[in-house]
Scaffold this motif. Structure first.
Motif: not given
Lengths: 270, 343
Positions: A54-59, A73, B207, B209-212, B296-297, B299, B304, B306-308
């Motif tokens: 859950e904590n890794r979901i961005v999209y 992505q 995290l 990730t690309g451009e958000v 959980i995240q 931002r 971004y 994420r929680r450990n």
């Protein structure tokens, strides 16, 4: 290569679709196949929790469909197994955010680069179900040995049969309790298969370990000692075409008997 | 990094780590291992200098998995002092003297060499002239609950200290401890009575990730004070989203599965368990605060985190005592501070 798209469905809620998806997916990935899990339960997603991602979901899948990101992505890689990835459902939207064509397109894209695409279907027979089965060529129907679950599974099998693209529909019987079957308090495996008349893919015994594994976000197939985990590993092998005998669920009985035996011996000594 | 087994715990050898970042990274990897749960952990820290706050973060990381620090082994005087002030036991272990004698199975065992004097020596209770002026400067902003920006400005001037974090980008670690710069200020604050102080804690990993940011949004730094604020008094449940072109203040909890998206700051007077995105249009000056930051995240602007995984407990026990936490961007990382009250 063209991978296989398998939808995991049941009709009734709470019979273990998501648990099954997570475990078969993990087991297949452990066998070295590239697997993508798609959660199509928009608004009530759970698959990410079971995998502890859950904590890794961005999209999410909705972001992919609405073109806010690329498909690649949105795929979240599993913590342990790089062969396994998850396409998560959106939590803040509902089923109407996606239609069947869009999902089919995503499945088609994913199967080009993966051996397996497993689609976790929401409960019900409405749009969510129609979306989930859109891209699939095989189906696994999950049910428990209860009248209501079997009734719903029967309905689902009927719906799946009308869909030409789905060439194979197999049954997974979940939460089986051998001692209840023995006392005639629960329908037996043969009874259920007799009613539903589709090939049996596997039997999963009731296992309290599922609760802890769900809470921990760690699929039970990773637990080498769990009987349910073993059952899921066998199912993965059968999915791959191997012939694996069904588990002897009476085994725990045997252990109890053995313990009784030991006690009897002790008594004899006294 | 090697792991050794001792009777009722682990020896974790981190003495090969080159810097704090690497050390914490390796430690968090080890702590993810299920076998470590509930064990007593002995840390070999080698010659790395750890500040009190850094050691506290490490302690928190270990305790997050129900484990505890039995004792540490270090050659650094600074680490020794930090450990002493935190009440962590220190022991010298040579490779020959193993197992039984090391773990103090008898309470407060003999092999522990805690140097009491060090506490008073090393912690600068008061640094004569300067301390007053600095304390004043630092304290003032707190009264306006706008601490970090001024604090950062102040401390940046002392930046000349060599940067030990250059290797951070190598790992996926984001958040750990640039607090060398803050150290003296903390100590001074701690020394002066009853002041509120920051304690940096680390529980998030960046995290990749690309451009958000929304399309066309650019990174900028604007004071969030001038923005309008949305005031909500309710519990946010799974699946609910609040988006506002300004600051958001929520009196209540934000459950896992909820989303709070603000152009400015996000403040939750309760437990923040969902996803919080502050400064979503690129304002790197935005902050996220909560009585308990369990998102959980997190931002902030384009970053971004994420929680450990070791802290992946979705629901937090409600207690009467929370230590408020605040997250902000610092040197391209999301950093969380605990707002401690030192008595």
């Amino acid at each position: 290569m063209a991978g296989r798209v398998i939808v995991i469905t049941s009709g009734k809620g709470g019979v273990g679709k998501t648990t099954t998806s997570a475990n078969i997916g993990t087991a297949l990935a452990k066998e070295g196949y590239k697997v993508v899990l798609i959660d199509t339960d928009l608004g009530l997603r759970n698959l990410d929790l079971l995998l502890g991602l859950e904590n890794r979901i961005v999209y999410t899948i909705v972001d992919v469909i609405e073109e806010r990101c690329k498909l690649k992505q949105a795929l979240v890689k599993d913590k342990k197994n790089p062969n396994l990835s998850l396409l998560a459902a959106a939590q803040t939207r509902d089923k109407s955010a996606v239609n069947a064509e869009q999902l089919k397109e995503i499945c088609d894209k994913l199967k080009e680069k993966n051996d397996f695409v497993l689609v976790d279907c929401p409960a019900g027979i409405e749009q969510g179900f129609q979306n989930a089965i859109a891209g699939a060529s095989e189906a696994i129907v999950v049910t428990t040995p209860e009248m209501s679950a079997i009734r719903d599974a029967d309905r689902i099998i009927g719906l799946l049969n009308t869909k030409e693209e789905i060439t194979s529909t197999r049954l997974l019987l979940n939460r089986v309790r051998p001692n209840l079957i023995k006392n005639n308090e629960m329908m037996s495996v043969d009874d259920v298969v007799g009613i539903l008349e589709i090939p049996l893919l596997g039997i999963i015994p009731e296992d309290t370990g599922i609760i802890t594994s769900t809470n921990k976000g760690e699929p039970i197939v990773n637990d080498e000692h769990s009987l349910a985990g073993q059952a899921y590993r066998n199912i993965a092998k059968r999915t791959l075409g191997e012939e694996v005998p069904f588990l002897d669920l009476d085994e725990p009985k045997g252990i109890v008997a053995k313990i009784k035996n030991v006690f009897a011996k002790l008594k004899a000594k006294v | 990094m090697e792991k050794g087994f001792i009777e009722n715990g682990f020896i974790i050898n981190l003495s090969n780590s080159k810097n704090t970042n690497q050390l914490v990274y390796e430690l968090s990897n080890i702590m993810e291992h299920p076998d470590v749960r509930g064990k007593r952990v002995c840390l070999k820290l080698g010659n790395i200098d750890l500040k009190q706050s850094q050691l506290l973060s490490i302690k928190a990381l270990i305790e997050a998995t129900d484990a505890g620090i039995a004792f540490i082994d270090t050659t650094s005087e600074q680490t020794e002092a930090s450990a002493a002030s935190l009440g962590i036991m220190i022991s010298k272990m040579s490779d020959e003297m193993q197992s039984d004698s090391i773990i103090p199975s008898a309470p407060e065992g003999e092999p522990v060499v805690v140097k009491e004097e060090l506490v008073t020596e090393e912690v600068p209770v008061s640094e004569p002239e300067e301390s007053d002026s600095v304390a004043e400067k630092v304290v003032e902003p707190y009264a306006e609950t706008e601490p970090a920006s001024d604090l950062t400005g102040l401390i940046n001037t002392t930046e000349g200290v060599e940067d030990t974090y250059t290797e951070a980008s190598e790992h996926e670690l984001s958040e750990i401890i640039p607090s060398e710069r803050f150290e003296n200020e903390f100590e001074r604050l701690a020394a002066s009575e009853g002041l509120i102080s920051n304690e940096e804690i680390s529980k998030y990993i960046l995290l990749d990730t690309g451009e958000v940011l929304p399309q066309g949004a650019e990174e900028h730094s604007t004071d969030t004070k001038g923005l309008p604020t949305l005031y909500l008094s309710q519990t946010l449940r799974s699946g609910q989203t609040v988006t506002y072109e300004g600051n958001i203040l929520i009196i209540g909890d934000a459950h896992p599965g909820s989303e709070i998206i603000a152009e400015g700051d996000i403040t939750v007077w309760g437990i923040l368990g969902g996803i919080a995105h502050a400064g979503y249009k690129g304002n790197i000056n935005s902050k996220v605060r909560a009585l308990k930051l369990n998102a959980i995240q997190l931002r902030i602007a384009g970053l971004y985190a994420r929680r450990n995984d070791t802290l992946n407990v979705p629901y937090v026990q409600k207690t009467n005592e929370f230590i408020p936490e605040e997250a902000q961007i610092e040197d391209g990382k999301i950093v969380i501070y605990k707002k401690l009250r030192r008595d």
